[in-house]
Scaffold this motif. Structure first.
Motif, mmCIF file in Angstrom:
data_model
loop_
_atom_site.group_PDB
_atom_site.id
_atom_site.type_symbol
_atom_site.label_atom_id
_atom_site.label_comp_id
_atom_site.label_asym_id
_atom_site.label_seq_id
_atom_site.Cartn_x
_atom_site.Cartn_y
_atom_site.Cartn_z
ATOM 1 N N PRO A 1 0.556 -1.385 -0.281
ATOM 2 C CA PRO A 1 -0.139 -0.281 0.291
ATOM 3 C C PRO A 1 0.837 1.213 -0.577
ATOM 4 O O PRO A 1 2.261 1.121 0.764
ATOM 5 N N ARG A 2 0.115 2.418 -0.384
ATOM 6 C CA ARG A 2 1.596 3.323 -0.690
ATOM 7 C C ARG A 2 1.627 4.748 0.342
ATOM 8 O O ARG A 2 2.024 5.020 0.361
ATOM 9 N N ARG B 1 -6.550 3.755 3.777
ATOM 10 C CA ARG B 1 -7.136 3.665 2.307
ATOM 11 C C ARG B 1 -8.890 4.385 2.489
ATOM 12 O O ARG B 1 -9.032 4.407 3.318
ATOM 13 N N GLY B 2 -9.017 4.717 1.126
ATOM 14 C CA GLY B 2 -10.505 4.758 1.539
ATOM 15 C C GLY B 2 -10.228 5.663 0.151
ATOM 16 O O GLY B 2 -10.050 5.110 -0.681
ATOM 17 N N LEU B 3 -12.205 5.867 0.152
ATOM 18 C CA LEU B 3 -12.417 6.129 -1.139
ATOM 19 C C LEU B 3 -13.122 7.167 -0.623
ATOM 20 O O LEU B 3 -13.702 7.729 -0.280
ATOM 21 N N MET B 4 -13.375 8.861 -1.772
ATOM 22 C CA MET B 4 -13.213 9.924 -1.666
ATOM 23 C C MET B 4 -14.688 10.263 -2.902
ATOM 24 O O MET B 4 -14.093 10.198 -4.140
ATOM 25 N N LEU B 5 -15.880 10.368 -2.852
ATOM 26 C CA LEU B 5 -16.309 10.838 -4.269
ATOM 27 C C LEU B 5 -17.229 12.429 -3.638
ATOM 28 O O LEU B 5 -18.062 13.124 -2.751
ATOM 29 N N ASP B 6 -16.619 13.386 -4.318
ATOM 30 C CA ASP B 6 -16.570 14.535 -4.081
ATOM 31 C C ASP B 6 -18.031 13.997 -5.845
ATOM 32 O O ASP B 6 -18.486 14.430 -6.701
ATOM 33 N N VAL B 7 -18.814 15.180 -5.373
ATOM 34 C CA VAL B 7 -20.784 15.435 -5.760
ATOM 35 C C VAL B 7 -20.609 17.106 -6.196
ATOM 36 O O VAL B 7 -20.826 17.237 -6.111
#
Length: 173
Positions: free
Chosen positions: A162-163, A167-173
Motif C-alpha cells: 500500500p502506498r 485506505r479510503g474512497l472519496m466521492l466529490d458530488v
C-alpha cells in the motif's frame, strides 16, 4: 515539412514512453508498485501442488486459492503445509521482516516452473494471491469448468504494497 526541435522531442518522448509501457503493462488492479516482465510463461499443470506455512490464517488462504483454481480449471489442487520438493505454487512468510513491503505488501515471482509469493504477514500473502488470480485469463472467475482455456500467466516479478497507510474512497458530488 520541417519539425521544430520541440515537436521532434515531443514525438520522440511519446514513442519511447508508449513502447516501454507496452512492454511492462499488465492488467492488475490496483497497479503494483513494481513490475518486471520476463520472457516466457508459467503453465498451470493439471495437478497443482501448493505449499503453504503451517499457520491457521495461511491455511485459510491456501484453501481459498484451492477453490479459486479448482472450480474454473477442473484441475486437482493439492494444498500442503509441509515442505515439498516440487511445489508449483509456494506461499511463503519471511523469516526476517522486509521493511519495504510492510504488513500488507508482497513479492510475486513467476518463473516458468513455479510461482512464489512472499510476504511479511498473512494479509500480504492474501493480496499476492489476488494479484496472481488477476494474471490468469478472465475465466478464472467462472463458477464452473471453463472449456478451451490455456491456463498460463506471464513470467513476471511483482512487488506491491500500500502506498498510503489509510485506505479510503472519496466521492466529490
Amino acid at each position: 515539412m520541417k519539425l521544430s526541435a520541440f515537436q521532434f522531442l515531443f514525438l520522440f518522448t511519446l514513442l519511447t514512453v508508449s513502447s516501454s509501457m507496452a512492454q511492462t503493462h499488465i492488467k492488475v488492479i490496483p497497479e503494483p508498485v513494481s513490475t518486471k516482465l520476463k520472457d516466457g510463461v508459467f503453465n498451470l499443470p493439471a495437478q497443482v501442488k501448493v505449499q503453504i506455512p503451517n499457520q491457521a490464517e495461511v491455511i485459510y488462504i491456501g484453501k481459498y486459492l484451492e477453490e479459486k483454481l479448482a472450480t474454473p480449471t477442473g484441475y486437482t489442487i493439492e494444498v500442503e503445509n509441509t515442505y515439498q520438493d516440487r511445489a508449483d505454487i509456494v506461499l511463503n512468510l519471511n523469516k526476517k521482516q522486509d521493511p519495504e513491503t510492510g504488513k500488507e505488501g508482497y513479492t510475486l515471482d513467476v518463473t516458468q516452473n513455479q510461482v512464489l509469493i512472499t510476504a511479511n504477514e498473512p494479509s500480504g500473502l492474501f493480496y499476492g494471491v489476488q494479484t496472481l488470480l488477476q494474471l490468469f485469463p478472465k475465466e478464472i472467475e467462472n463458477l464452473e469448468v471453463a472449456q478451451n482455456i490455456t491456463w498460463e500467466i506471464p513470467t513476471i516479478e511483482i512487488i506491491d504494497y500500500p502506498r498510503f497507510e489509510w485506505r479510503g474512497l472519496m466521492l466529490d458530488v
